[in-house]
Write a protein that holds these residues in place. Sequence first.
Motif, PDB file in Angstrom:
ATOM      1  N   PRO A  48       0.565  -0.828   0.075  1.00 34.82           N
ATOM      2  CA  PRO A  48       0.015   0.366  -0.148  1.00 34.82           C
ATOM      3  C   PRO A  48       0.939   1.831   0.167  1.00 34.82           C
ATOM      4  N   LEU A  49       2.123   0.710   0.525  1.00 32.23           N
ATOM      5  CA  LEU A  49       2.700   2.746   0.962  1.00 32.23           C
ATOM      6  C   LEU A  49       2.955   2.626  -0.872  1.00 32.23           C
ATOM      7  N   LEU A  50       3.779   1.918  -1.293  1.00 28.67           N
ATOM      8  CA  LEU A  50       4.862   2.241  -2.384  1.00 28.67           C
ATOM      9  C   LEU A  50       3.628   2.704  -4.042  1.00 28.67           C
ATOM     10  N   LYS A  51       2.185   1.804  -3.405  1.00 25.59           N
ATOM     11  CA  LYS A  51       0.939   2.364  -4.695  1.00 25.59           C
ATOM     12  C   LYS A  51       0.887   3.591  -4.667  1.00 25.59           C
ATOM     13  N   ASN A  52       0.768   3.836  -2.890  1.00 23.62           N
ATOM     14  CA  ASN A  52       0.784   5.511  -2.997  1.00 23.62           C
ATOM     15  C   ASN A  52       2.176   6.137  -3.660  1.00 23.62           C
ATOM     16  N   GLU A  53       2.882   6.358  -2.852  1.00 26.28           N
ATOM     17  CA  GLU A  53       4.021   6.904  -3.039  1.00 26.28           C
ATOM     18  C   GLU A  53       4.438   7.347  -4.314  1.00 26.28           C
ATOM     19  N   TRP A  54       4.549   5.429  -5.248  1.00 27.65           N
ATOM     20  CA  TRP A  54       5.096   5.574  -6.449  1.00 27.65           C
ATOM     21  C   TRP A  54       4.167   5.702  -7.996  1.00 27.65           C
ATOM     22  N   ALA A  55       3.316   5.580  -7.589  1.00 32.29           N
ATOM     23  CA  ALA A  55       1.569   5.800  -7.809  1.00 32.29           C
ATOM     24  C   ALA A  55       1.072   4.405  -8.577  1.00 32.29           C
ATOM     25  N   LEU A  56       1.260   3.117  -8.151  1.00 29.44           N
ATOM     26  CA  LEU A  56       1.727   2.296  -9.149  1.00 29.44           C
ATOM     27  C   LEU A  56       0.792   1.174  -9.494  1.00 29.44           C
ATOM     28  N   SER A  57       0.312   0.344 -10.145  1.00 29.61           N
ATOM     29  CA  SER A  57      -0.606  -0.480 -10.862  1.00 29.61           C
ATOM     30  C   SER A  57      -0.969  -1.724  -9.571  1.00 29.61           C
ATOM     31  N   ASP A  58      -1.871  -2.396  -9.473  1.00 21.63           N
ATOM     32  CA  ASP A  58      -1.746  -3.950  -8.640  1.00 21.63           C
ATOM     33  C   ASP A  58      -0.711  -4.784  -9.910  1.00 21.63           C
ATOM     34  N   THR A  59      -0.933  -4.647 -11.194  1.00 18.66           N
ATOM     35  CA  THR A  59       0.778  -5.442 -11.875  1.00 18.66           C
ATOM     36  C   THR A  59       1.645  -5.137 -11.973  1.00 18.66           C
ATOM     37  N   GLN A  60       1.821  -3.614 -11.682  1.00 19.10           N
ATOM     38  CA  GLN A  60       3.433  -3.264 -11.242  1.00 19.10           C
ATOM     39  C   GLN A  60       3.420  -3.726  -9.454  1.00 19.10           C
ATOM     40  N   LEU A  61       2.828  -3.841  -8.908  1.00 16.78           N
ATOM     41  CA  LEU A  61       3.145  -4.564  -7.731  1.00 16.78           C
ATOM     42  C   LEU A  61       3.313  -5.780  -7.608  1.00 16.78           C
ATOM     43  N   GLY A  62       2.038  -6.595  -8.284  1.00 13.15           N
ATOM     44  CA  GLY A  62       2.188  -8.183  -8.669  1.00 13.15           C
ATOM     45  C   GLY A  62       3.909  -8.865  -9.284  1.00 13.15           C
ATOM     46  N   LEU A  63       4.004  -7.789 -10.607  1.00 16.61           N
ATOM     47  CA  LEU A  63       5.320  -8.041 -11.080  1.00 16.61           C
ATOM     48  C   LEU A  63       6.712  -7.882 -10.099  1.00 16.61           C
ATOM     49  N   LEU A  64       6.430  -7.501  -8.980  1.00 10.60           N
ATOM     50  CA  LEU A  64       7.471  -6.927  -8.232  1.00 10.60           C
ATOM     51  C   LEU A  64       7.231  -7.706  -7.248  1.00 10.60           C
ATOM     52  N   SER A  65       6.527  -8.552  -7.464  1.00 14.95           N
ATOM     53  CA  SER A  65       6.925  -9.757  -6.687  1.00 14.95           C
ATOM     54  C   SER A  65       6.865 -11.143  -7.690  1.00 14.95           C
ATOM     55  N   GLY A  66       6.316 -10.791  -8.380  1.00 17.43           N
ATOM     56  CA  GLY A  66       6.517 -11.655  -9.640  1.00 17.43           C
ATOM     57  C   GLY A  66       8.252 -12.240 -10.034  1.00 17.43           C
ATOM     58  N   ILE A  67       8.499 -11.451 -10.174  1.00 15.44           N
ATOM     59  CA  ILE A  67      10.397 -11.366 -10.286  1.00 15.44           C
ATOM     60  C   ILE A  67      11.317 -12.279 -10.080  1.00 15.44           C
ATOM     61  N   VAL A  68      11.088 -11.496  -8.473  1.00 11.94           N
ATOM     62  CA  VAL A  68      11.334 -12.882  -7.549  1.00 11.94           C
ATOM     63  C   VAL A  68      11.645 -14.814  -7.640  1.00 11.94           C
ATOM     64  N   ALA A  69      10.024 -14.875  -7.991  1.00 10.28           N
ATOM     65  CA  ALA A  69       9.554 -15.858  -7.964  1.00 10.28           C
ATOM     66  C   ALA A  69      10.196 -16.899  -9.855  1.00 10.28           C
ATOM     67  N   VAL A  70       9.937 -15.950 -10.427  1.00 13.82           N
ATOM     68  CA  VAL A  70      10.602 -15.712 -11.521  1.00 13.82           C
ATOM     69  C   VAL A  70      11.910 -16.079 -11.947  1.00 13.82           C
ATOM     70  N   MET A  71      12.677 -15.138 -11.275  1.00 14.12           N
ATOM     71  CA  MET A  71      14.028 -15.741 -11.117  1.00 14.12           C
ATOM     72  C   MET A  71      15.129 -17.025 -10.414  1.00 14.12           C
ATOM     73  N   VAL A  72      14.394 -17.235  -9.876  1.00 15.85           N
ATOM     74  CA  VAL A  72      13.888 -18.234  -9.041  1.00 15.85           C
ATOM     75  C   VAL A  72      13.373 -19.632 -10.196  1.00 15.85           C
ATOM     76  N   GLY A  73      12.417 -19.934 -10.704  1.00 11.65           N
ATOM     77  CA  GLY A  73      12.043 -20.425 -11.507  1.00 11.65           C
ATOM     78  C   GLY A  73      13.597 -21.310 -12.267  1.00 11.65           C
ATOM     79  N   LEU A  74      14.296 -19.819 -13.078  1.00 14.82           N
ATOM     80  CA  LEU A  74      14.859 -20.244 -14.022  1.00 14.82           C
ATOM     81  C   LEU A  74      16.364 -20.421 -13.671  1.00 14.82           C
ATOM     82  N   LEU A  75      16.540 -19.421 -12.192  1.00 12.17           N
ATOM     83  CA  LEU A  75      17.744 -19.860 -12.301  1.00 12.17           C
ATOM     84  C   LEU A  75      18.044 -21.584 -10.970  1.00 12.17           C
ATOM     85  N   THR A  76      17.161 -21.955 -10.951  1.00 11.47           N
ATOM     86  CA  THR A  76      17.126 -23.068  -9.659  1.00 11.47           C
ATOM     87  C   THR A  76      17.582 -23.891 -10.062  1.00 11.47           C
TER      88      THR A  76
END
Length: 442
Positions: A48-76
Amino acid sequence: MATHHINDEGEDTSIGIPRTYAWIVFALTFGLLISDYMSRQVLNAVFPLLKNEWALSDTQLGLLSGIVAVMVGLLTFPLSLMADRFGRIRSLTLMAILWSLATLGCALAESYEQMFIARFLVGVGEAAYGSVGIAVVVSVFPREMRATLSGAFISGGMFGSVLGMALGGFMAQHLGWRWAFAGMALFGLLLATLYPVIVRESRIAPRRVADAASQAALQIKRPLRTLYASRSVIAAYIGSGLQLFVGGTVIVWMPSYLNRYYDMGTDKAGAMAAIIVLCSGAGMILCGMLSDRLGLHRPDRKISLAITYCLGSCLLLSLAFALPFGTAQLVLICLGMVIAAGTSGPAGAMVANLTHPSVHGTAFATLTLANNMLGLATGPLITGKVSDLIGLDNAFQLVPLISIAAASVFLYMKRHYHNDMARLKGGGVEENAIEAAAETQV
Protein backbone atom coordinates in the motif's frame (compact mmCIF):
# COMPACT_ATOMS: atom_id res chain seq x y z
CA MET A 1 -2.12 -57.08 -5.50
CA ALA A 2 1.52 -56.75 -4.42
CA THR A 3 2.39 -55.44 -0.97
CA HIS A 4 4.80 -52.48 -0.98
CA HIS A 5 7.01 -52.01 2.04
CA ILE A 6 9.30 -49.30 3.35
CA ASN A 7 11.96 -50.00 0.71
CA ASP A 8 9.76 -48.04 -1.69
CA GLU A 9 11.11 -44.98 0.15
CA GLY A 10 14.49 -45.10 -1.65
CA GLU A 11 18.06 -44.98 -0.36
CA ASP A 12 18.95 -43.90 3.21
CA THR A 13 21.78 -41.33 3.16
CA SER A 14 21.85 -40.49 6.89
CA ILE A 15 24.06 -43.40 7.99
CA GLY A 16 26.97 -42.20 10.14
CA ILE A 17 25.54 -38.76 10.95
CA PRO A 18 24.84 -38.10 14.68
CA ARG A 19 21.21 -37.17 15.27
CA THR A 20 22.11 -34.14 17.43
CA TYR A 21 24.27 -32.69 14.68
CA ALA A 22 21.53 -33.41 12.15
CA TRP A 23 19.11 -31.24 14.15
CA ILE A 24 21.72 -28.46 14.38
CA VAL A 25 22.08 -28.58 10.60
CA PHE A 26 18.30 -28.44 10.25
CA ALA A 27 17.99 -25.47 12.63
CA LEU A 28 20.60 -23.35 10.84
CA THR A 29 19.42 -24.26 7.35
CA PHE A 30 15.84 -23.59 8.44
CA GLY A 31 16.90 -20.23 9.88
CA LEU A 32 18.39 -19.15 6.57
CA LEU A 33 15.21 -20.22 4.78
CA ILE A 34 13.27 -17.97 7.15
CA SER A 35 15.62 -15.12 6.22
CA ASP A 36 15.09 -15.95 2.55
CA TYR A 37 11.32 -15.53 2.81
CA MET A 38 11.50 -12.55 5.14
CA SER A 39 13.46 -10.76 2.44
CA ARG A 40 11.04 -11.94 -0.23
CA GLN A 41 7.70 -11.27 1.50
CA VAL A 42 8.44 -8.01 3.32
CA LEU A 43 7.51 -6.37 0.02
CA ASN A 44 3.90 -7.52 0.38
CA ALA A 45 3.52 -5.70 3.69
CA VAL A 46 4.54 -2.38 2.12
CA PHE A 47 2.47 -2.74 -1.08
CA PRO A 48 0.00 0.00 0.00
CA LEU A 49 2.82 2.45 0.79
CA LEU A 50 4.64 1.84 -2.50
CA LYS A 51 1.37 2.04 -4.43
CA ASN A 52 0.64 5.49 -2.97
CA GLU A 53 4.19 6.87 -3.09
CA TRP A 54 5.00 5.80 -6.67
CA ALA A 55 1.42 5.62 -8.07
CA LEU A 56 1.74 1.97 -9.06
CA SER A 57 -0.91 -0.35 -10.53
CA ASP A 58 -1.67 -3.79 -9.11
CA THR A 59 0.03 -5.30 -12.15
CA GLN A 60 3.27 -3.43 -11.34
CA LEU A 61 3.08 -4.52 -7.70
CA GLY A 62 2.48 -8.11 -8.77
CA LEU A 63 5.52 -7.92 -11.04
CA LEU A 64 7.75 -6.76 -8.18
CA SER A 65 6.69 -9.86 -6.29
CA GLY A 66 6.64 -12.17 -9.29
CA ILE A 67 10.11 -11.29 -10.61
CA VAL A 68 11.68 -13.02 -7.60
CA ALA A 69 9.76 -16.20 -8.30
CA VAL A 70 10.58 -15.97 -12.01
CA MET A 71 14.31 -15.76 -11.32
CA VAL A 72 14.03 -18.62 -8.85
CA GLY A 73 12.30 -20.64 -11.54
CA LEU A 74 14.85 -19.84 -14.25
CA LEU A 75 18.03 -20.23 -12.20
CA THR A 76 17.21 -22.86 -9.60
CA PHE A 77 18.13 -25.79 -11.86
CA PRO A 78 21.58 -24.67 -13.09
CA LEU A 79 22.61 -23.25 -9.72
CA SER A 80 21.45 -26.37 -7.86
CA LEU A 81 23.35 -28.58 -10.31
CA MET A 82 26.48 -26.53 -9.62
CA ALA A 83 25.90 -26.84 -5.88
CA ASP A 84 25.58 -30.65 -6.17
CA ARG A 85 28.89 -30.75 -7.99
CA PHE A 86 30.97 -28.10 -6.21
CA GLY A 87 29.68 -28.04 -2.63
CA ARG A 88 26.25 -27.36 -1.15
CA ILE A 89 27.38 -25.51 1.99
CA ARG A 90 29.60 -23.03 0.15
CA SER A 91 26.81 -22.40 -2.33
CA LEU A 92 24.17 -21.81 0.37
CA THR A 93 26.41 -19.26 2.08
CA LEU A 94 27.02 -17.27 -1.13
CA MET A 95 23.30 -17.27 -1.91
CA ALA A 96 22.39 -15.85 1.50
CA ILE A 97 24.96 -13.06 1.20
CA LEU A 98 23.65 -12.06 -2.24
CA TRP A 99 19.94 -11.92 -1.36
CA SER A 100 20.69 -9.99 1.85
CA LEU A 101 22.73 -7.35 0.02
CA ALA A 102 20.04 -7.10 -2.66
CA THR A 103 17.38 -6.59 0.03
CA LEU A 104 19.50 -3.76 1.38
CA GLY A 105 19.40 -2.37 -2.15
CA CYS A 106 15.59 -2.38 -1.97
CA ALA A 107 15.83 -0.13 1.06
CA LEU A 108 17.91 2.35 -0.94
CA ALA A 109 15.75 2.32 -4.10
CA GLU A 110 14.56 5.75 -5.27
CA SER A 111 12.24 4.62 -8.07
CA TYR A 112 10.19 1.69 -9.32
CA GLU A 113 12.94 0.78 -11.80
CA GLN A 114 15.61 0.65 -9.08
CA MET A 115 13.32 -1.43 -6.87
CA PHE A 116 12.71 -3.82 -9.76
CA ILE A 117 16.46 -4.32 -10.29
CA ALA A 118 17.00 -4.94 -6.57
CA ARG A 119 14.15 -7.46 -6.49
CA PHE A 120 15.64 -9.13 -9.57
CA LEU A 121 18.88 -9.62 -7.62
CA VAL A 122 16.96 -10.92 -4.60
CA GLY A 123 15.55 -13.57 -6.92
CA VAL A 124 19.01 -14.48 -8.21
CA GLY A 125 20.31 -14.93 -4.66
CA GLU A 126 17.32 -16.97 -3.54
CA ALA A 127 17.11 -19.04 -6.74
CA ALA A 128 18.58 -22.31 -5.50
CA TYR A 129 18.44 -21.96 -1.72
CA GLY A 130 15.22 -23.91 -1.20
CA SER A 131 16.27 -26.83 -3.38
CA VAL A 132 19.84 -27.13 -2.11
CA GLY A 133 18.78 -26.49 1.49
CA ILE A 134 16.18 -29.25 1.49
CA ALA A 135 18.70 -31.60 -0.13
CA VAL A 136 21.02 -30.96 2.82
CA VAL A 137 18.19 -31.56 5.30
CA VAL A 138 16.91 -34.85 3.83
CA SER A 139 20.48 -36.14 3.53
CA VAL A 140 21.10 -36.05 7.28
CA PHE A 141 17.85 -37.70 8.47
CA PRO A 142 16.42 -41.24 7.97
CA ARG A 143 14.38 -41.77 4.81
CA GLU A 144 11.24 -42.58 6.84
CA MET A 145 11.11 -38.90 7.88
CA ARG A 146 11.20 -37.40 4.39
CA ALA A 147 7.62 -36.11 4.20
CA THR A 148 7.88 -34.66 7.72
CA LEU A 149 11.23 -33.01 7.05
CA SER A 150 10.19 -31.78 3.61
CA GLY A 151 7.02 -30.24 5.00
CA ALA A 152 8.77 -28.82 8.05
CA PHE A 153 11.62 -27.32 6.05
CA ILE A 154 9.40 -25.81 3.39
CA SER A 155 7.21 -24.39 6.16
CA GLY A 156 10.16 -22.14 6.94
CA GLY A 157 9.03 -20.19 3.93
CA MET A 158 5.68 -19.66 5.60
CA PHE A 159 7.19 -18.66 8.93
CA GLY A 160 9.60 -16.36 7.12
CA SER A 161 6.63 -14.86 5.30
CA VAL A 162 4.90 -14.37 8.66
CA LEU A 163 7.88 -12.55 10.11
CA GLY A 164 8.51 -10.63 6.92
CA MET A 165 4.95 -9.34 6.67
CA ALA A 166 4.33 -8.81 10.41
CA LEU A 167 7.68 -7.20 11.25
CA GLY A 168 7.81 -5.48 7.88
CA GLY A 169 4.34 -4.01 8.35
CA PHE A 170 5.17 -2.85 11.87
CA MET A 171 8.49 -1.28 10.86
CA ALA A 172 6.95 0.33 7.78
CA GLN A 173 4.14 1.84 9.85
CA HIS A 174 6.45 3.29 12.51
CA LEU A 175 9.85 3.75 10.82
CA GLY A 176 9.07 3.85 7.10
CA TRP A 177 9.17 1.15 4.43
CA ARG A 178 12.92 1.51 3.84
CA TRP A 179 13.73 0.32 7.36
CA ALA A 180 11.54 -2.73 6.79
CA PHE A 181 13.85 -3.88 3.99
CA ALA A 182 17.01 -2.93 5.90
CA GLY A 183 16.02 -4.99 8.96
CA MET A 184 15.53 -8.13 6.85
CA ALA A 185 18.88 -7.60 5.16
CA LEU A 186 20.85 -7.35 8.41
CA PHE A 187 19.28 -10.54 9.78
CA GLY A 188 20.27 -12.46 6.65
CA LEU A 189 23.86 -11.25 6.72
CA LEU A 190 24.23 -12.32 10.34
CA LEU A 191 23.08 -15.89 9.66
CA ALA A 192 25.13 -16.13 6.45
CA THR A 193 28.26 -15.40 8.48
CA LEU A 194 27.47 -18.05 11.10
CA TYR A 195 26.33 -20.87 8.79
CA PRO A 196 29.62 -22.10 7.22
CA VAL A 197 31.39 -21.96 10.58
CA ILE A 198 29.14 -24.70 12.02
CA VAL A 199 27.83 -26.67 9.03
CA ARG A 200 30.63 -28.48 7.18
CA GLU A 201 30.36 -30.47 3.95
CA SER A 202 32.52 -33.30 5.28
CA ARG A 203 30.31 -33.75 8.35
CA ILE A 204 26.94 -33.80 6.61
CA ALA A 205 27.91 -36.44 4.04
CA PRO A 206 30.31 -38.99 5.63
CA ARG A 207 28.83 -41.82 3.62
CA ARG A 208 29.10 -39.92 0.36
CA VAL A 209 32.70 -38.97 1.08
CA ALA A 210 33.59 -42.56 1.91
CA ASP A 211 31.92 -43.87 -1.25
CA ALA A 212 33.16 -41.12 -3.57
CA ALA A 213 35.20 -43.42 -5.78
CA SER A 214 32.43 -45.97 -6.30
CA GLN A 215 29.85 -43.22 -6.96
CA ALA A 216 31.91 -41.31 -9.55
CA ALA A 217 30.57 -43.17 -12.57
CA LEU A 218 26.98 -43.05 -11.33
CA GLN A 219 27.12 -39.29 -10.83
CA ILE A 220 27.84 -38.87 -14.54
CA LYS A 221 25.54 -41.50 -16.08
CA ARG A 222 22.46 -42.69 -14.23
CA PRO A 223 21.41 -40.11 -11.60
CA LEU A 224 20.55 -37.14 -13.81
CA ARG A 225 18.16 -39.28 -15.85
CA THR A 226 16.12 -39.97 -12.71
CA LEU A 227 15.05 -36.31 -12.68
CA TYR A 228 12.59 -36.91 -15.52
CA ALA A 229 12.67 -40.66 -16.24
CA SER A 230 9.29 -41.55 -14.68
CA ARG A 231 5.72 -40.33 -15.05
CA SER A 232 5.37 -40.20 -11.26
CA VAL A 233 8.20 -37.75 -10.66
CA ILE A 234 6.95 -35.46 -13.45
CA ALA A 235 3.46 -35.58 -11.93
CA ALA A 236 4.94 -34.69 -8.52
CA TYR A 237 6.51 -31.56 -10.02
CA ILE A 238 3.34 -30.45 -11.81
CA GLY A 239 0.90 -31.27 -9.01
CA SER A 240 2.99 -29.45 -6.43
CA GLY A 241 3.34 -26.36 -8.63
CA LEU A 242 -0.37 -26.15 -9.40
CA GLN A 243 -1.33 -26.42 -5.74
CA LEU A 244 1.13 -23.70 -4.72
CA PHE A 245 -0.62 -21.40 -7.20
CA VAL A 246 -3.36 -21.24 -4.57
CA GLY A 247 -1.35 -20.89 -1.37
CA GLY A 248 1.24 -18.56 -2.91
CA THR A 249 -1.39 -16.21 -4.32
CA VAL A 250 -3.25 -15.90 -1.02
CA ILE A 251 0.01 -15.15 0.81
CA VAL A 252 1.08 -12.41 -1.62
CA TRP A 253 -2.23 -10.59 -1.90
CA MET A 254 -3.71 -11.08 1.57
CA PRO A 255 -2.26 -7.86 3.11
CA SER A 256 -3.71 -5.83 0.22
CA TYR A 257 -7.03 -7.71 0.52
CA LEU A 258 -7.26 -6.84 4.21
CA ASN A 259 -6.22 -3.24 3.56
CA ARG A 260 -8.88 -2.70 0.88
CA TYR A 261 -11.86 -4.63 2.19
CA TYR A 262 -11.30 -4.57 5.97
CA ASP A 263 -9.87 -1.03 6.09
CA MET A 264 -6.78 -2.18 8.03
CA GLY A 265 -3.51 -0.23 8.16
CA THR A 266 -0.31 -1.86 6.99
CA ASP A 267 0.59 -2.94 10.53
CA LYS A 268 -2.77 -4.59 11.28
CA ALA A 269 -3.10 -6.06 7.79
CA GLY A 270 0.42 -7.48 8.06
CA ALA A 271 -0.33 -9.00 11.46
CA MET A 272 -3.61 -10.59 10.32
CA ALA A 273 -2.01 -11.90 7.13
CA ALA A 274 0.81 -13.28 9.25
CA ILE A 275 -1.69 -15.32 11.28
CA ILE A 276 -3.13 -16.77 8.07
CA VAL A 277 0.33 -17.64 6.76
CA LEU A 278 1.25 -19.12 10.14
CA CYS A 279 -1.71 -21.47 9.78
CA SER A 280 -0.33 -22.56 6.42
CA GLY A 281 3.14 -23.18 7.88
CA ALA A 282 1.76 -25.21 10.76
CA GLY A 283 -0.33 -27.17 8.29
CA MET A 284 2.76 -28.06 6.27
CA ILE A 285 4.35 -29.65 9.33
CA LEU A 286 1.21 -31.43 10.51
CA CYS A 287 0.31 -32.69 7.04
CA GLY A 288 3.87 -33.94 6.53
CA MET A 289 3.85 -35.77 9.85
CA LEU A 290 0.48 -37.34 9.05
CA SER A 291 1.77 -38.43 5.64
CA ASP A 292 4.83 -40.16 7.13
CA ARG A 293 2.76 -41.84 9.82
CA LEU A 294 0.03 -43.19 7.55
CA GLY A 295 2.48 -43.99 4.77
CA LEU A 296 5.04 -45.82 6.93
CA HIS A 297 4.48 -49.15 5.17
CA ARG A 298 2.49 -47.84 2.21
CA PRO A 299 4.24 -44.83 0.61
CA ASP A 300 1.44 -44.47 -1.97
CA ARG A 301 -0.86 -43.31 0.84
CA LYS A 302 1.11 -40.07 0.88
CA ILE A 303 -0.16 -39.40 -2.62
CA SER A 304 -3.74 -40.14 -1.55
CA LEU A 305 -3.36 -37.60 1.24
CA ALA A 306 -2.00 -35.03 -1.23
CA ILE A 307 -5.19 -35.45 -3.26
CA THR A 308 -7.25 -34.97 -0.09
CA TYR A 309 -5.33 -31.81 0.81
CA CYS A 310 -5.99 -30.32 -2.65
CA LEU A 311 -9.72 -30.97 -2.65
CA GLY A 312 -10.16 -29.98 0.99
CA SER A 313 -8.44 -26.63 0.51
CA CYS A 314 -10.49 -25.97 -2.65
CA LEU A 315 -13.73 -26.50 -0.74
CA LEU A 316 -12.77 -24.39 2.29
CA LEU A 317 -11.26 -21.46 0.39
CA SER A 318 -14.09 -21.38 -2.17
CA LEU A 319 -16.59 -21.13 0.68
CA ALA A 320 -14.48 -18.50 2.42
CA PHE A 321 -14.22 -16.09 -0.52
CA ALA A 322 -17.93 -16.52 -1.28
CA LEU A 323 -18.83 -15.25 2.21
CA PRO A 324 -19.29 -11.56 3.15
CA PHE A 325 -16.28 -9.82 4.69
CA GLY A 326 -16.03 -10.61 8.39
CA THR A 327 -14.88 -13.00 11.08
CA ALA A 328 -16.44 -16.11 9.53
CA GLN A 329 -14.60 -15.49 6.28
CA LEU A 330 -11.24 -15.05 8.03
CA VAL A 331 -11.73 -18.25 10.04
CA LEU A 332 -12.47 -20.27 6.90
CA ILE A 333 -9.46 -18.74 5.13
CA CYS A 334 -7.26 -19.86 8.03
CA LEU A 335 -8.69 -23.39 7.92
CA GLY A 336 -8.27 -23.60 4.17
CA MET A 337 -4.66 -22.43 4.36
CA VAL A 338 -3.87 -25.11 6.98
CA ILE A 339 -4.17 -27.76 4.28
CA ALA A 340 -3.58 -25.68 1.11
CA ALA A 341 0.18 -26.26 1.25
CA GLY A 342 -0.07 -29.72 2.82
CA THR A 343 1.06 -31.27 -0.45
CA SER A 344 4.60 -29.93 0.05
CA GLY A 345 5.66 -32.78 2.34
CA PRO A 346 4.29 -35.67 0.24
CA ALA A 347 5.53 -34.11 -3.01
CA GLY A 348 9.02 -33.58 -1.57
CA ALA A 349 9.13 -37.14 -0.25
CA MET A 350 8.09 -38.56 -3.62
CA VAL A 351 10.73 -36.55 -5.45
CA ALA A 352 13.40 -37.79 -3.02
CA ASN A 353 12.22 -41.38 -3.45
CA LEU A 354 12.14 -41.25 -7.24
CA THR A 355 15.54 -39.60 -7.82
CA HIS A 356 19.15 -40.51 -7.00
CA PRO A 357 20.62 -39.06 -3.75
CA SER A 358 23.66 -37.60 -5.54
CA VAL A 359 21.39 -35.23 -7.49
CA HIS A 360 18.81 -34.45 -4.81
CA GLY A 361 19.74 -30.77 -4.94
CA THR A 362 19.00 -30.74 -8.66
CA ALA A 363 15.85 -32.82 -8.15
CA PHE A 364 14.48 -30.34 -5.63
CA ALA A 365 15.55 -27.57 -8.01
CA THR A 366 13.30 -29.12 -10.64
CA LEU A 367 10.50 -29.21 -8.06
CA THR A 368 11.21 -25.57 -7.19
CA LEU A 369 11.15 -24.68 -10.88
CA ALA A 370 7.68 -26.18 -11.21
CA ASN A 371 6.52 -24.57 -7.95
CA ASN A 372 7.58 -21.14 -9.14
CA MET A 373 6.68 -21.27 -12.82
CA LEU A 374 3.30 -22.91 -12.25
CA GLY A 375 2.46 -21.40 -8.86
CA LEU A 376 4.47 -18.80 -6.99
CA ALA A 377 5.32 -16.60 -9.99
CA THR A 378 2.25 -17.23 -12.09
CA GLY A 379 -0.34 -16.99 -9.33
CA PRO A 380 0.36 -13.46 -8.01
CA LEU A 381 0.90 -12.05 -11.51
CA ILE A 382 -2.27 -13.53 -13.03
CA THR A 383 -4.28 -12.60 -9.95
CA GLY A 384 -2.96 -9.03 -10.15
CA LYS A 385 -4.07 -8.75 -13.78
CA VAL A 386 -7.49 -10.24 -13.02
CA SER A 387 -7.78 -7.90 -10.02
CA ASP A 388 -7.24 -4.87 -12.24
CA LEU A 389 -10.21 -6.07 -14.35
CA ILE A 390 -12.76 -7.35 -11.80
CA GLY A 391 -11.40 -6.47 -8.35
CA LEU A 392 -9.26 -8.44 -5.92
CA ASP A 393 -12.26 -9.88 -4.06
CA ASN A 394 -13.67 -11.42 -7.25
CA ALA A 395 -10.23 -12.61 -8.37
CA PHE A 396 -9.80 -14.48 -5.08
CA GLN A 397 -13.02 -16.42 -5.73
CA LEU A 398 -11.41 -18.01 -8.81
CA VAL A 399 -8.04 -18.93 -7.29
CA PRO A 400 -9.08 -22.09 -5.29
CA LEU A 401 -10.33 -23.84 -8.44
CA ILE A 402 -6.73 -24.53 -9.47
CA SER A 403 -6.62 -27.15 -6.68
CA ILE A 404 -8.93 -29.39 -8.71
CA ALA A 405 -6.32 -29.59 -11.48
CA ALA A 406 -3.60 -30.32 -8.89
CA ALA A 407 -5.66 -33.18 -7.41
CA SER A 408 -6.10 -34.69 -10.88
CA VAL A 409 -2.34 -34.70 -11.45
CA PHE A 410 -1.68 -36.39 -8.10
CA LEU A 411 -4.31 -39.01 -8.96
CA TYR A 412 -2.39 -39.77 -12.16
CA MET A 413 0.80 -40.04 -10.10
CA LYS A 414 -0.79 -42.55 -7.73
CA ARG A 415 -1.63 -44.88 -10.62
CA HIS A 416 2.01 -45.12 -11.72
CA TYR A 417 4.09 -44.69 -8.52
CA HIS A 418 4.82 -48.34 -7.65
CA ASN A 419 5.63 -49.33 -11.22
CA ASP A 420 7.95 -46.35 -11.56
CA MET A 421 9.73 -47.20 -8.29
CA ALA A 422 10.21 -50.79 -9.48
CA ARG A 423 11.51 -49.59 -12.83
CA LEU A 424 13.90 -47.14 -11.12
CA LYS A 425 15.43 -49.85 -8.95
CA GLY A 426 15.50 -52.40 -11.75
CA GLY A 427 17.10 -49.91 -14.10
CA GLY A 428 19.80 -49.13 -11.58
CA VAL A 429 20.60 -52.80 -11.08
CA GLU A 430 20.65 -53.41 -14.84
CA GLU A 431 22.89 -50.44 -15.52
CA ASN A 432 25.34 -51.43 -12.78
CA ALA A 433 25.53 -54.93 -14.28
CA ILE A 434 26.27 -53.50 -17.73
CA GLU A 435 29.00 -51.26 -16.33
CA ALA A 436 30.53 -54.15 -14.39
CA ALA A 437 30.53 -56.32 -17.51
CA ALA A 438 32.22 -53.58 -19.51
CA GLU A 439 34.91 -53.16 -16.85
CA THR A 440 35.51 -56.94 -16.87
CA GLN A 441 35.99 -56.95 -20.65
CA VAL A 442 38.46 -54.10 -20.38
